[in-house]
Write a protein that holds these residues in place. Structure first.
Motif, PDB file in Angstrom:
ATOM      1  N   THR A  91     -24.249 -85.538   5.049  1.00  0.00           N
ATOM      2  CA  THR A  91     -24.603 -85.554   6.468  1.00  0.00           C
ATOM      3  C   THR A  91     -25.556 -84.401   6.760  1.00  0.00           C
ATOM      4  N   PRO A  92     -26.721 -84.696   7.299  1.00  0.00           N
ATOM      5  CA  PRO A  92     -27.657 -83.598   7.578  1.00  0.00           C
ATOM      6  C   PRO A  92     -27.154 -82.714   8.711  1.00  0.00           C
ATOM      7  N   SER A  99     -31.514 -82.693  21.466  1.00  0.00           N
ATOM      8  CA  SER A  99     -31.436 -84.155  21.526  1.00  0.00           C
ATOM      9  C   SER A  99     -31.832 -84.753  20.173  1.00  0.00           C
ATOM     10  N   ALA A 100     -31.611 -86.066  20.063  1.00  0.00           N
ATOM     11  CA  ALA A 100     -32.043 -86.780  18.852  1.00  0.00           C
ATOM     12  C   ALA A 100     -33.554 -86.628  18.695  1.00  0.00           C
ATOM     13  N   GLY A 126     -31.476 -97.831  17.106  1.00  0.00           N
ATOM     14  CA  GLY A 126     -30.815 -98.142  18.376  1.00  0.00           C
ATOM     15  C   GLY A 126     -30.456 -96.929  19.204  1.00  0.00           C
ATOM     16  N   LEU A 127     -31.264 -95.864  19.101  1.00  0.00           N
ATOM     17  CA  LEU A 127     -30.957 -94.646  19.868  1.00  0.00           C
ATOM     18  C   LEU A 127     -32.010 -94.336  20.931  1.00  0.00           C
ATOM     19  N   SER A 128     -32.897 -95.282  21.188  1.00  0.00           N
ATOM     20  CA  SER A 128     -33.980 -95.006  22.150  1.00  0.00           C
ATOM     21  C   SER A 128     -33.426 -94.568  23.501  1.00  0.00           C
ATOM     22  N   GLU A 129     -32.423 -95.305  23.966  1.00  0.00           N
ATOM     23  CA  GLU A 129     -31.919 -95.020  25.318  1.00  0.00           C
ATOM     24  C   GLU A 129     -31.258 -93.657  25.430  1.00  0.00           C
ATOM     25  N   LYS A 143     -24.188 -90.445  15.607  1.00  0.00           N
ATOM     26  CA  LYS A 143     -24.620 -89.333  14.750  1.00  0.00           C
ATOM     27  C   LYS A 143     -25.063 -89.865  13.380  1.00  0.00           C
ATOM     28  N   GLN A 144     -24.279 -90.813  12.882  1.00  0.00           N
ATOM     29  CA  GLN A 144     -24.613 -91.368  11.569  1.00  0.00           C
ATOM     30  C   GLN A 144     -25.897 -92.197  11.643  1.00  0.00           C
TER      31      GLN A 144
END
Ligand code: ATP
Length: 303
Positions: A91-92, A99-100, A126-129, A143-144
């Motif tokens: 896991t990095p 934020s992402a 699927g993390l745009s929002e 996170k993954q």
């Protein structure tokens, strides 16, 4: 197996030849050889300590094998090949208060990828929002997904993931499974190490099973982890035998193998197959049931 990429070709994208690795007296890998077909989701399946992480470390040039070789993309130089491979072995470390979007900016800078790739990757996982929410507010599954997103920077052709669903709840596991399928549909070949039969069965097209550093089996999941009952039959007139069996309900698939016919059956007993053949004027010279559940086969292989 549920997913099968539309990009599935038989060409090998990674060829592993006779790879061995020892840590002092511990033999972690013992002469492993197999090929990963382009477009596959390839599961490296085995219980804890079977050598999966060691094998991934070797093919990613993190560890050095004592013996054997491997070749990416039909013999491409390893430095060039590495640029086409995204990986997630551990896991990095993301910054919790960033934020992402900002975390990926740092990752992209470290790996010398352009920033323009960030939005594509965030959308893909699927993390745009939620891209501007702090990392610490994410679920484990998110996170993954971000970690997989980081591995996708630079548009690699291959993704190598070590136990990508470890520690996730069923919802998180389902998210990662869906993501793997989606990435594979986009044409990415994926190599996953896992100790979970269920995970491999549901998401992988191909599998290699390791036990204590030895390769037990490898090939398409359908062939290697066959869950249905298998019957082997033989008679003097094999062509007539095949014609007769094609008419029997409950016989789902007939496959010639080693001078016999291998039947995949559902809801019928061997004696019913025998009776059906007798009624149709065929005397079987061989009839053998190979009945195994997936779980029992895996346990038998790895126990
Ligand atoms: P797990 O799922 O538990 O991570 P694995 O299938 O990935 O297991 P490896 O981690 O590759 O297996 O380990 C294979 C064998 O090598 C094990 O016996 C392990 O204890 C040993 N091993 C792995 N790394 C080291 C190391 N750095 N030093 C000594 N032994 C090691």
């Amino acid at each position: 197996m549920q997913s099968c990429s539309t990009f599935l070709h038989l060409q090998s994208i990674l060829s592993i030849q006779n790879v061995s690795k020892s840590y002092g007296p511990i033999r972690a890998l013992n002469g492993i050889s197999f090929d990963v077909p382009e477009g596959s989701v390839f599961g490296v399946l085995g219980p804890n300590g079977s050598g999966k992480t060691t094998l991934l470390g070797i093919i990613l040039d993190v560890l050095k094998a004592n013996n054997g070789t491997y070749s990416w993309f039909d013999g491409m130089k390893h430095e060039d090949a590495r640029r086409q491979i995204g990986s997630l072995l551990e896991t990095p470390n993301f910054y919790h208060y960033l934020s992402a979007y900002n975390n990926l900016e740092i990752t992209a800078a470290i790996r010398q990828h352009g920033l323009e790739d960030r939005e594509r990757v965030l959308k893909l996982v699927g993390l745009s929002e939620r891209q501007h929410s702090k990392f610490q507010t994410y679920s484990l599954g998110m996170k993954q997904r971000l970690a997989i997103g980081a591995a996708l920077l630079g548009s690699p052709k291959v993704l190598v993931l070590d136990e990508p669903t470890n520690g996730l709840d069923p919802a998180g596991i389902a998210e990662i499974r869906e993501l793997i399928r989606k990435l594979n549909r986009e044409g990415i070949t994926i190599v996953i190490a896992s100790h979970l039969l269920d995970e491999v069965e549901k998401v992988c097209t191909h599998v290699a099973i390791l036990k204590k550093g030895n390769l037990l089996l490898n090939g398409p999941v359908d062939d290697v982890l066959r869950s249905e009952d298998q019957l082997e039959v033989k008679a003097a007139d094999m062509a007539q035998l095949e014609r007769v069996l094609q008419l029997m309900s409950g016989v789902k698939k007939i496959r010639p193998a080693d001078g016999m016919l291998q039947l995949t059956c559902e809801g019928i007993e061997p004696q019913q197959v025998n009776e059906h053949c007798m009624k149709n004027g065929i005397v079987l010279s061989h009839l053998q049931l190979k009945k195994r559940s997936l779980e029992s086969k895996f346990m038998e292989l790895t126990n």
